[in-house]
Design an enzyme around this catalytic site. Structure first.
Site, short mmCIF file in Angstrom:
data_model
loop_
_atom_site.label_atom_id
_atom_site.label_comp_id
_atom_site.label_asym_id
_atom_site.label_seq_id
_atom_site.Cartn_x
_atom_site.Cartn_y
_atom_site.Cartn_z
N HIS A 153 0.82 -1.21 0.00
CA HIS A 153 0.00 0.00 0.00
C HIS A 153 0.86 1.26 0.00
O HIS A 153 2.09 1.22 0.13
CB HIS A 153 -0.94 0.00 1.22
CG HIS A 153 -0.22 0.02 2.54
ND1 HIS A 153 0.32 1.17 3.08
CD2 HIS A 153 0.04 -0.98 3.44
CE1 HIS A 153 0.87 0.90 4.25
NE2 HIS A 153 0.72 -0.40 4.50
N SER A 227 1.49 4.05 -5.07
CA SER A 227 2.15 5.25 -4.55
C SER A 227 3.49 4.93 -3.87
O SER A 227 4.37 4.36 -4.51
CB SER A 227 1.20 5.97 -3.60
OG SER A 227 1.65 7.28 -3.32
N HIS A 404 -5.56 9.98 -7.62
CA HIS A 404 -4.58 9.14 -6.92
C HIS A 404 -5.23 7.92 -6.24
O HIS A 404 -4.61 6.86 -6.16
CB HIS A 404 -3.86 9.99 -5.86
CG HIS A 404 -2.61 9.38 -5.33
ND1 HIS A 404 -1.49 9.19 -6.10
CD2 HIS A 404 -2.30 8.90 -4.09
CE1 HIS A 404 -0.54 8.63 -5.38
NE2 HIS A 404 -1.01 8.43 -4.16
#
Length: 424
Positions: A153, A227, A404
């Protein structure tokens, strides 16, 4: 034209005044927290970065930024004379190997110690000196695993980003043949948040290796990362190029640096890119506040994270719902210490190393897929195209009308189908 220049100068002047005030306030808070830590902590408190200008290679971990963020001004030098934690023998954060971390299993006075936040402290590990990450494993029912997939994550998130979204949407073939690992990274979610750790890139990699690759004896695996997790995925792929079958990066934060640029300068360059000192828009200002001001950031975390149960209760009353969205819940599942160091030592500290990782992947001819939201304001699309320059064979997919977060959440079914095609 002249009015625009005048307005621009006024904005710059306003920014300079505001950030100068923030610098002074942060310095005052440095003294306040130093004394509170000194009296409330039974162990010697870890020193902050305010007064650290440089640390020799022999005394530091090469991944840590230490004094690169804040260069001491005359006001900060004054702070050094009245800071009870400032002494020559304790001028840096002590760092130990996280793999065999003999951690003091308790929380700081300013961190939340509720059952959820402190769960890792009470877990009964096989070895009291070997910490493990919290890992959610979706095991095939037939137990005939043909391949493994590790999901990483992003910043201020947890494994819920994957387990609450795409895990249940895979086809029966994937569920019966693939073993899926959703991991809470070190310092986030339900994973350990040791106070002595610097949360460097190497710390995160060691814990992923110890908790997944070594524990489950993985010889091959796919990587999917969002990310900040993309940085860790690239580092893992570069370390295990013969084991990685594919690497899927979602909104990877990659800004190329000059080959002649020093690692310290590259890290500051990255920090300015992801957290530029601007008053507007609010999201950018909030990011810069939390990234540049250690003690102001700690204050924000103190009120939001330590008392998250109060805010969650009030939010449930306002929204009249029993269960809040996992993104809201995940935003407080960290400590200021873990978030601050991970931001600077992984996202910023790895800036110079990204070139090496991408070169290794290009040489190994690994299958690289990059997915990016067209309207992403946190990590601009240029980052994905920068990877394309380094790895010409990389498959770049720009998803329209997504940002995002919605690049995954707004197209869960399509996203899972894309992954299944990539793994074939």
């Amino acid at each position: 034209m002249g009015s625009n220049n005048k307005q621009s100068r006024l904005v710059e002047l306003g920014s300079m005044i505001i950030f100068t005030i923030l610098d002074i306030v942060d310095s005052i808070l440095c003294i306040v927290y130093a004394y509170i830590d000194h009296f409330l902590e039974t162990d010697t408190p870890s020193p902050c970065y305010c007064l650290q200008t440089s640390v020799s290679d022999s005394d530091s971990d090469s991944d840590s930024l230490y004094g690169r963020i804040r260069k001491p001004n005359s006001f900060r030098k004054l702070v050094g004379f009245i800071n009870p934690n400032n002494n020559n023998s304790n001028n840096r954060i002590l760092h130990k190997s996280i793999r065999n971390h003999d951690s003091t299993k308790r929380t700081c006075w300013s961190d939340c110690s509720c059952a959820s936040c402190a769960a890792w402290i009470h877990n009964n590990y096989n070895d009291a000196h070997r910490l493990r990450l919290h890992v959610v494993v979706q095991q095939p029912e037939e137990k005939k695993v043909i391949e493994n997939v590790i999901f990483l994550h992003g910043f201020m998130s947890s494994s819920s980003f994957w387990t609450e979204t795409i895990f249940s949407h895979f086809s029966d073939h994937t569920k019966n043949k693939y073993r899926l690992f959703g991991v809470d990274l070190l310092g986030f979610g339900k994973s350990p948040k040791p106070r002595e750790c610097l949360y460097t890139l190497e710390d995160h990699l060691e814990m992923i290796e110890e908790s997944i690759i070594f524990s489950f004896k993985l010889n091959s695996f796919h990587l999917v990362a969002h990310s900040m997790g993309s940085i860790l995925a690239l580092a893992l792929a570069a370390k295990y190029p013969d084991s990685v079958r594919s690497i899927t990066l979602i909104a990877p934060p990659y800004f190329p640096t000059c080959d002649k640029e020093e690692e310290e300068e590259a890290s500051l360059f990255m920090l300015r890119k992801v957290a530029s000192k601007k008053l507007w828009p609010p999201l950018v200002f909030g990011t810069s506040l939390m990234s540049w001001y250690e003690h102001l950031g700690r204050t924000v975390c103190f009120f939001i994270c330590k008392y998250h149960r109060i805010w969650e209760f009030l939010l449930k009353l306002l929204t009249r719902t029993r269960d809040l969205h996992f993104l809201i819940m995940d935003s407080t599942k960290h400590t200021h210490h873990s978030a601050w160091h991970t931001m600077h030592n992984v996202i910023c500290g790895s800036a110079k190393k990204m070139e090496e990782y991408l070169a290794t992947l290009q040489k190994a001819r690994l299958k690289v897929i990059v997915i990016h939201g067209e309207e992403d304001q946190i990590v601009p699309i240029e980052c994905s195209y920068n990877i394309k320059i380094k790895i010409p064979d990389a498959d770049i997919r720009i998803i329209p009308n997504t940002n995002h977060i919605t690049v995954v959440l707004a197209q869960i079914k399509d996203f899972t189908q894309q992954l299944e095609l990539i793994w074939m």
